[in-house]
Design a protein around this motif. Structure first.
Motif, mmCIF file in Angstrom:
data_model
loop_
_atom_site.group_PDB
_atom_site.id
_atom_site.type_symbol
_atom_site.label_atom_id
_atom_site.label_comp_id
_atom_site.label_asym_id
_atom_site.label_seq_id
_atom_site.Cartn_x
_atom_site.Cartn_y
_atom_site.Cartn_z
ATOM 1 N N GLU A 1 -1.089 5.571 8.933
ATOM 2 C CA GLU A 1 0.245 5.571 8.341
ATOM 3 C C GLU A 1 0.149 5.796 6.838
ATOM 4 O OE1 GLU A 1 4.232 2.737 8.510
ATOM 5 O OE2 GLU A 1 2.296 1.871 7.988
ATOM 6 N N ALA A 2 -0.851 5.185 6.211
ATOM 7 C CA ALA A 2 -1.013 5.333 4.764
ATOM 8 C C ALA A 2 -1.335 6.788 4.414
ATOM 9 C CB ALA A 2 -2.122 4.404 4.271
ATOM 10 N N ALA A 3 -2.263 7.392 5.174
ATOM 11 C CA ALA A 3 -2.653 8.779 4.902
ATOM 12 C C ALA A 3 -1.460 9.706 5.090
ATOM 13 C CB ALA A 3 -3.803 9.185 5.815
ATOM 14 N N ALA A 4 -0.669 9.435 6.126
ATOM 15 C CA ALA A 4 0.484 10.290 6.414
ATOM 16 C C ALA A 4 1.524 10.221 5.296
ATOM 17 C CB ALA A 4 1.116 9.904 7.746
ATOM 18 N N ALA A 5 1.519 9.121 4.540
ATOM 19 C CA ALA A 5 2.506 8.951 3.462
ATOM 20 C C ALA A 5 2.142 9.766 2.216
ATOM 21 C CB ALA A 5 2.634 7.474 3.097
ATOM 22 N N LEU A 6 0.885 10.204 2.137
ATOM 23 C CA LEU A 6 0.420 10.979 0.977
ATOM 24 C C LEU A 6 1.123 12.328 0.890
ATOM 25 C CD1 LEU A 6 -3.473 11.058 0.583
ATOM 26 C CD2 LEU A 6 -1.765 10.704 -1.191
ATOM 27 N N LEU B 1 0.836 -1.205 0.000
ATOM 28 C CA LEU B 1 0.000 0.000 0.000
ATOM 29 C C LEU B 1 0.870 1.253 0.000
ATOM 30 C CD1 LEU B 1 -2.695 1.508 0.260
ATOM 31 C CD2 LEU B 1 -2.623 1.070 2.731
ATOM 32 N N LEU B 2 1.883 1.277 0.876
ATOM 33 C CA LEU B 2 2.765 2.444 0.950
ATOM 34 C C LEU B 2 3.534 2.630 -0.363
ATOM 35 C CD1 LEU B 2 4.119 2.108 4.610
ATOM 36 C CD2 LEU B 2 2.414 3.733 3.757
ATOM 37 N N ALA B 3 3.914 1.519 -0.983
ATOM 38 C CA ALA B 3 4.622 1.610 -2.268
ATOM 39 C C ALA B 3 3.696 2.215 -3.333
ATOM 40 C CB ALA B 3 5.107 0.227 -2.695
ATOM 41 N N ALA B 4 2.429 1.833 -3.313
ATOM 42 C CA ALA B 4 1.465 2.374 -4.285
ATOM 43 C C ALA B 4 1.305 3.876 -4.084
ATOM 44 C CB ALA B 4 0.122 1.664 -4.121
ATOM 45 N N ILE B 5 1.244 4.304 -2.817
ATOM 46 C CA ILE B 5 1.089 5.741 -2.524
ATOM 47 C C ILE B 5 2.322 6.499 -2.999
ATOM 48 C CG2 ILE B 5 0.964 7.423 -0.639
ATOM 49 C CD1 ILE B 5 -0.846 5.331 0.824
ATOM 50 N N ARG B 6 3.497 5.925 -2.755
ATOM 51 C CA ARG B 6 4.729 6.600 -3.198
ATOM 52 C C ARG B 6 4.772 6.716 -4.720
ATOM 53 N NH1 ARG B 6 7.253 4.429 1.393
ATOM 54 N NH2 ARG B 6 7.560 2.453 0.317
ATOM 55 N N THR B 7 4.308 5.676 -5.402
ATOM 56 C CA THR B 7 4.268 5.720 -6.873
ATOM 57 C C THR B 7 3.389 6.880 -7.344
ATOM 58 O OG1 THR B 7 4.569 3.333 -6.992
ATOM 59 C CG2 THR B 7 3.617 4.398 -8.936
ATOM 60 N N LEU B 8 2.234 7.037 -6.698
ATOM 61 C CA LEU B 8 1.315 8.119 -7.095
ATOM 62 C C LEU B 8 1.867 9.486 -6.694
ATOM 63 C CD1 LEU B 8 -2.048 6.339 -6.195
ATOM 64 C CD2 LEU B 8 -1.084 6.721 -8.481
ATOM 65 N N ASN B 9 2.533 9.545 -5.532
ATOM 66 C CA ASN B 9 3.190 10.804 -5.132
ATOM 67 C C ASN B 9 4.196 11.257 -6.192
ATOM 68 O OD1 ASN B 9 1.886 10.995 -2.662
ATOM 69 N ND2 ASN B 9 3.622 10.218 -1.454
ATOM 70 N N ASP B 10 4.952 10.282 -6.705
ATOM 71 C CA ASP B 10 6.054 10.603 -7.612
ATOM 72 C C ASP B 10 5.594 10.825 -9.054
ATOM 73 O OD1 ASP B 10 7.724 10.340 -5.470
ATOM 74 O OD2 ASP B 10 8.408 8.318 -5.971
ATOM 75 N N ASP B 11 4.376 10.415 -9.375
ATOM 76 C CA ASP B 11 3.887 10.482 -10.755
ATOM 77 C C ASP B 11 3.471 11.912 -11.101
ATOM 78 O OD1 ASP B 11 2.484 10.318 -13.136
ATOM 79 O OD2 ASP B 11 1.685 8.324 -12.665
ATOM 80 N N GLU B 12 4.225 12.548 -11.987
ATOM 81 C CA GLU B 12 3.931 13.955 -12.308
ATOM 82 C C GLU B 12 2.630 14.128 -13.072
ATOM 83 O OE1 GLU B 12 6.997 16.402 -13.734
ATOM 84 O OE2 GLU B 12 8.125 16.151 -11.861
ATOM 85 N N GLY B 13 2.119 13.036 -13.636
ATOM 86 C CA GLY B 13 0.847 13.109 -14.350
ATOM 87 C C GLY B 13 -0.364 13.053 -13.429
ATOM 88 N N VAL B 14 -0.113 12.833 -12.133
ATOM 89 C CA VAL B 14 -1.204 12.746 -11.150
ATOM 90 C C VAL B 14 -1.183 13.997 -10.271
ATOM 91 C CG1 VAL B 14 -2.011 11.513 -9.090
ATOM 92 C CG2 VAL B 14 -1.276 10.223 -11.122
ATOM 93 N N HIS B 15 -2.316 14.701 -10.193
ATOM 94 C CA HIS B 15 -2.385 15.935 -9.390
ATOM 95 C C HIS B 15 -3.067 15.719 -8.044
ATOM 96 C CE1 HIS B 15 -2.040 17.135 -13.639
ATOM 97 N NE2 HIS B 15 -1.188 18.001 -13.141
#
Lengths: 284, 284
Positions: free
Chosen positions: B107-112, B77-91
């Motif tokens: 913990e998941a919310a805090a990773a956003l 789950l945390l890896a998925a959030i990091r992927t979306l954080n890093d994706d410049e195409g996602v706002h």
């Protein structure tokens, strides 16, 4: 004749309790320590630092003062904060404000380690006050109001609490903190219409408008508990006054804090308490 | 007969406005895009995802769905959030909750990334709601209430607003957000004493207690504006109901939102708006 809610008595009781906590920590090899970071030589900041130091040391909490020159740069300020963040001997950091005009307080506050943020300077502390949990600490003055109510066994659960003032350091946090203890808070402010009609029906009224003796009898009714957070210097009369016209309100209500000797007398005790809590949290 | 405050009409007006904003961003080469992250196959989450996707796409906001299996680990789950954080195409990122019981939502919310936190999951967003500025966004449902008031030109400045319910997603934030617009908020909750006497004297009442048709006429008075945030499934009657007993309250008050077709109809429009704002903020 209202009951006078003495901040000095609250501070004395807290000192006893907190000294025992310090002894307990010392037995575990920890001396809870506050760092006070000041930029420049503002008289009121020096006076506050002196008062906080005396209060902390009286309780057994160590204090380290770090002072930067008035002309310190933002880079130097951030470096000082990082040094205190990294120092394992420091449990709490108090950054005195306002800063000189060329420095950015928001950026400086954001650089503070939330675990050492003993007077609610960071977003984590704000979120904690709002959510009722998380890292950081509540603003010391807001919590001083709760300590006074607790000391005098004034129940807040189910009570309607009127708060006059919506600042980020007192009005808003004290309303939310009382809500977490199951009070029903109303936040009135300068744009409220007929705020006195609202406070008139409340059980407890917290006054934090920041204008000396501006709130009179029309806001209050019989039996109410009044906490006056104001500390305003009246140069003409040569004395410190609250936001409430004490002589007019005291005969009417059930209980009231004086100024001086009310909320202000408790604030630095709360600061010491936060340093002790920060030291404890680190022990886990 | 109260004025019916139609969420559908508010959503239609927002669509017009937001579509123009999207066209403006596209002219600058940006397609505002929301990622919806779901864990497992809960029916109501799938339904919400479908509704949010339809609303966003209707406005021109792109939507990417990322779905993890019910048995996904916290690390995944945390890896998925990091992927979306890093994706410049996602706002913007919407993490659907509740999560399966073995996962840690906090913990998941805090990773956003707070800049992509379009529905107020992070401490930064909470602090923003409390302080009125900073990173992150307000909870969509709370803001939907404000959008309805704005659409119908219902002034809030100086008005006494009673909020029934103190949850972190609606009661508390809507009270603070209205205070930032200069209303005087009172937050009532399950431990309040005689909350109906307080709401009775308010100009606007926001009901968010989460119990179907539990709030009746005794809470209201003539001319009030009532915003009913509840969406409760009444299995016996086979219909969706608000927290307010609509048939009993509507004849009494000045204006009221229906359920369905009230606040719920606006929430996903606010979500799209936040994605657009996040895309704009990034342009600077």
């Amino acid at each position: 004749m209202a009951q006078i809610l003495s901040g000095k008595d609250v501070a004395a009781a807290m000192k006893e309790r907190l000294s025992a906590d310090v002894a307990d920590l010392k037995a575990k090899g920890v001396r809870p320590t506050l760092a006070i970071l000041r930029v420049g030589e503002k008289g009121d900041q020096i006076a506050y630092e002196r008062g906080a130091t005396k209060r902390c040391e009286g309780i057994g909490v160590g204090v380290r003062s770090m002072t930067l020159a008035e002309e310190a740069t933002q880079v130097e300020l951030l470096a000082a904060i990082r040094t205190l963040n990294d120092d394992e001997g420091v449990h709490g950091v108090l950054l005195l404000s306002p800063l000189p005009a060329h420095l950015n307080l928001k950026e400086a506050a954001a650089a503070l380690d939330p675990e050492k943020d003993v007077d609610s300077a960071t977003a984590s502390s704000l979120a904690r006050v709002f959510a009722g949990e998380g890292a950081g600490f509540a603003p010391c003055t807001a919590q001083a109001c709760l300590e006074i109510l607790r000391h005098y066994d004034i129940a807040v659960e189910g009570k309607h609490v009127g708060v006059l003032g919506r600042s980020l350091v007192i009005g808003r946090p004290v309303a939310l903190m009382l809500m977490h203890e199951h009070a029903t808070p109303t936040i009135c402010h300068s744009r409220s219409v007929d705020a006195h009609l609202i406070t008139h029906t409340c059980d407890i009224v917290i006054v934090a408008v920041g204008r000396g003796e501006s709130i009179g009898a029309s806001y209050f009714s019989e039996g109410q508990v009044v906490i006056d957070v104001g500390t305003n210097w009246n140069a003409e009369a040569g004395k410190l006054t609250g936001d409430v016209r004490f002589d007019e309100v005291e005969p009417l209500v059930g209980a009231i804090t004086p100024v001086p000797g009310g909320v202000g007398a408790v604030t630095t005790s709360v600061l010491a308490q936060h340093v002790i809590q920060a030291a404890r949290r680190r022990l886990g």
